[in-house]
Design a protein around this motif. Structure first.
Motif, PDB file in Angstrom:
ATOM      1  N   ARG A 198     -10.841 -47.943 -22.309  1.00  0.00           N
ATOM      2  CA  ARG A 198     -11.753 -47.326 -23.275  1.00  0.00           C
ATOM      3  C   ARG A 198     -11.909 -45.831 -22.999  1.00  0.00           C
ATOM      4  NH1 ARG A 198     -17.836 -49.409 -23.984  1.00  0.00           N
ATOM      5  NH2 ARG A 198     -17.953 -48.383 -21.977  1.00  0.00           N
ATOM      6  N   ALA A 199     -11.940 -45.426 -21.732  1.00  0.00           N
ATOM      7  CA  ALA A 199     -12.037 -44.004 -21.389  1.00  0.00           C
ATOM      8  C   ALA A 199     -10.804 -43.257 -21.881  1.00  0.00           C
ATOM      9  CB  ALA A 199     -12.197 -43.839 -19.879  1.00  0.00           C
ATOM     10  N   LEU A 200      -9.634 -43.835 -21.662  1.00  0.00           N
ATOM     11  CA  LEU A 200      -8.394 -43.212 -22.139  1.00  0.00           C
ATOM     12  C   LEU A 200      -8.398 -43.087 -23.658  1.00  0.00           C
ATOM     13  CD1 LEU A 200      -5.548 -42.175 -21.418  1.00  0.00           C
ATOM     14  CD2 LEU A 200      -4.756 -44.521 -21.680  1.00  0.00           C
ATOM     15  N   LEU A 201      -8.878 -44.097 -24.328  1.00  0.00           N
ATOM     16  CA  LEU A 201      -8.972 -44.068 -25.788  1.00  0.00           C
ATOM     17  C   LEU A 201      -9.877 -42.936 -26.255  1.00  0.00           C
ATOM     18  CD1 LEU A 201      -8.336 -45.610 -28.488  1.00  0.00           C
ATOM     19  CD2 LEU A 201     -10.523 -46.742 -28.133  1.00  0.00           C
ATOM     20  N   TRP A 202     -11.051 -42.770 -25.634  1.00  0.00           N
ATOM     21  CA  TRP A 202     -11.975 -41.708 -26.040  1.00  0.00           C
ATOM     22  C   TRP A 202     -11.407 -40.331 -25.756  1.00  0.00           C
ATOM     23  CZ3 TRP A 202     -15.084 -42.349 -29.671  1.00  0.00           C
ATOM     24  CH2 TRP A 202     -15.790 -43.529 -29.847  1.00  0.00           C
ATOM     25  N   PHE A 203     -10.733 -40.168 -24.611  1.00  0.00           N
ATOM     26  CA  PHE A 203     -10.125 -38.875 -24.315  1.00  0.00           C
ATOM     27  C   PHE A 203      -9.000 -38.559 -25.299  1.00  0.00           C
ATOM     28  CE2 PHE A 203     -11.983 -39.375 -19.984  1.00  0.00           C
ATOM     29  CZ  PHE A 203     -12.762 -38.229 -20.025  1.00  0.00           C
ATOM     30  N   ALA A 204      -8.238 -39.567 -25.707  1.00  0.00           N
ATOM     31  CA  ALA A 204      -7.169 -39.351 -26.690  1.00  0.00           C
ATOM     32  C   ALA A 204      -7.754 -38.975 -28.047  1.00  0.00           C
ATOM     33  CB  ALA A 204      -6.304 -40.608 -26.809  1.00  0.00           C
ATOM     34  N   PHE A 205      -8.793 -39.693 -28.484  1.00  0.00           N
ATOM     35  CA  PHE A 205      -9.454 -39.349 -29.748  1.00  0.00           C
ATOM     36  C   PHE A 205     -10.037 -37.943 -29.685  1.00  0.00           C
ATOM     37  CE2 PHE A 205     -10.409 -43.980 -31.071  1.00  0.00           C
ATOM     38  CZ  PHE A 205      -9.278 -44.004 -31.857  1.00  0.00           C
ATOM     39  N   GLY A 206     -10.658 -37.608 -28.582  1.00  0.00           N
ATOM     40  CA  GLY A 206     -11.239 -36.278 -28.421  1.00  0.00           C
ATOM     41  C   GLY A 206     -10.190 -35.188 -28.515  1.00  0.00           C
ATOM     42  N   ALA A 207      -9.047 -35.396 -27.860  1.00  0.00           N
ATOM     43  CA  ALA A 207      -7.973 -34.404 -27.901  1.00  0.00           C
ATOM     44  C   ALA A 207      -7.418 -34.249 -29.316  1.00  0.00           C
ATOM     45  CB  ALA A 207      -6.865 -34.802 -26.934  1.00  0.00           C
ATOM     46  N   LEU A 208      -7.260 -35.355 -30.024  1.00  0.00           N
ATOM     47  CA  LEU A 208      -6.751 -35.282 -31.399  1.00  0.00           C
ATOM     48  C   LEU A 208      -7.707 -34.540 -32.328  1.00  0.00           C
ATOM     49  CD1 LEU A 208      -5.262 -38.855 -31.876  1.00  0.00           C
ATOM     50  CD2 LEU A 208      -4.007 -36.699 -31.798  1.00  0.00           C
ATOM     51  N   PHE A 209      -8.998 -34.856 -32.225  1.00  0.00           N
ATOM     52  CA  PHE A 209      -9.968 -34.203 -33.088  1.00  0.00           C
ATOM     53  C   PHE A 209     -10.128 -32.732 -32.730  1.00  0.00           C
ATOM     54  CE2 PHE A 209     -11.033 -38.423 -34.388  1.00  0.00           C
ATOM     55  CZ  PHE A 209     -11.526 -38.266 -35.678  1.00  0.00           C
ATOM     56  N   LEU A 210     -10.078 -32.388 -31.442  1.00  0.00           N
ATOM     57  CA  LEU A 210     -10.178 -30.989 -31.037  1.00  0.00           C
ATOM     58  C   LEU A 210      -8.981 -30.193 -31.554  1.00  0.00           C
ATOM     59  CD1 LEU A 210     -11.716 -28.841 -29.484  1.00  0.00           C
ATOM     60  CD2 LEU A 210     -10.430 -29.518 -27.453  1.00  0.00           C
ATOM     61  N   ARG A 211      -7.807 -30.775 -31.435  1.00  0.00           N
ATOM     62  CA  ARG A 211      -6.603 -30.093 -31.943  1.00  0.00           C
ATOM     63  C   ARG A 211      -6.673 -29.911 -33.457  1.00  0.00           C
ATOM     64  NH1 ARG A 211      -0.241 -31.397 -30.903  1.00  0.00           N
ATOM     65  NH2 ARG A 211       0.480 -29.963 -32.475  1.00  0.00           N
ATOM     66  N   ALA A 212      -7.103 -30.944 -34.163  1.00  0.00           N
ATOM     67  CA  ALA A 212      -7.212 -30.843 -35.627  1.00  0.00           C
ATOM     68  C   ALA A 212      -8.241 -29.807 -36.034  1.00  0.00           C
ATOM     69  CB  ALA A 212      -7.564 -32.202 -36.215  1.00  0.00           C
ATOM     70  N   ASP A 213      -9.355 -29.738 -35.309  1.00  0.00           N
ATOM     71  CA  ASP A 213     -10.397 -28.767 -35.634  1.00  0.00           C
ATOM     72  C   ASP A 213      -9.906 -27.355 -35.385  1.00  0.00           C
ATOM     73  OD1 ASP A 213     -13.046 -28.030 -36.414  1.00  0.00           O
ATOM     74  OD2 ASP A 213     -13.455 -27.606 -34.309  1.00  0.00           O
ATOM     75  N   MET A 214      -9.172 -27.142 -34.308  1.00  0.00           N
ATOM     76  CA  MET A 214      -8.656 -25.811 -34.003  1.00  0.00           C
ATOM     77  C   MET A 214      -7.573 -25.393 -34.987  1.00  0.00           C
ATOM     78  SD  MET A 214      -8.630 -25.943 -29.864  1.00  0.00           S
ATOM     79  CE  MET A 214      -7.543 -24.554 -29.763  1.00  0.00           C
ATOM     80  N   LYS A 215      -6.753 -26.337 -35.410  1.00  0.00           N
ATOM     81  CA  LYS A 215      -5.666 -26.026 -36.349  1.00  0.00           C
ATOM     82  C   LYS A 215      -6.220 -25.727 -37.756  1.00  0.00           C
ATOM     83  CE  LYS A 215      -1.146 -27.512 -37.725  1.00  0.00           C
ATOM     84  NZ  LYS A 215      -0.039 -28.373 -37.417  1.00  0.00           N
ATOM     85  N   ALA A 216      -7.258 -26.463 -38.167  1.00  0.00           N
ATOM     86  CA  ALA A 216      -7.799 -26.301 -39.507  1.00  0.00           C
ATOM     87  C   ALA A 216      -8.532 -24.963 -39.673  1.00  0.00           C
ATOM     88  CB  ALA A 216      -8.767 -27.438 -39.818  1.00  0.00           C
ATOM     89  N   SER A 217      -9.057 -24.415 -38.597  1.00  0.00           N
ATOM     90  CA  SER A 217      -9.838 -23.178 -38.724  1.00  0.00           C
ATOM     91  C   SER A 217      -8.995 -21.928 -38.544  1.00  0.00           C
ATOM     92  CB  SER A 217     -10.979 -23.192 -37.710  1.00  0.00           C
ATOM     93  OG  SER A 217     -10.467 -23.236 -36.396  1.00  0.00           O
TER      94      SER A 217
END
Length: 52
Positions: free
Chosen positions: A32-51
């Motif tokens: 579950r920790a690995l899953l949350w870190f993976a989701f966090g990395a994906l959302f952070l990358r998407a947020d940085m790319k979109a802005s």
């Protein structure tokens, strides 16, 4: 890679993903920790790319 700015989106990101990942680590649920870190990395990358 550019430096992320601390905005309202970043605050929500840190609260939601950070607390969820910390809870998973503290309960020793590594999958579950690995899953949350993976989701966090994906959302952070998407947020940085979109802005750009």
């Amino acid at each position: 890679m550019r430096v992320p700015k601390f905005t309202g989106n970043m605050a929500v990101f840190l609260m939601f993903f950070g607390l969820s990942a910390a809870d998973a680590v503290w309960s020793h649920n590594w999958l579950r920790a690995l899953l949350w870190f993976a989701f966090g990395a994906l959302f952070l990358r998407a947020d940085m790319k979109a802005s750009q």
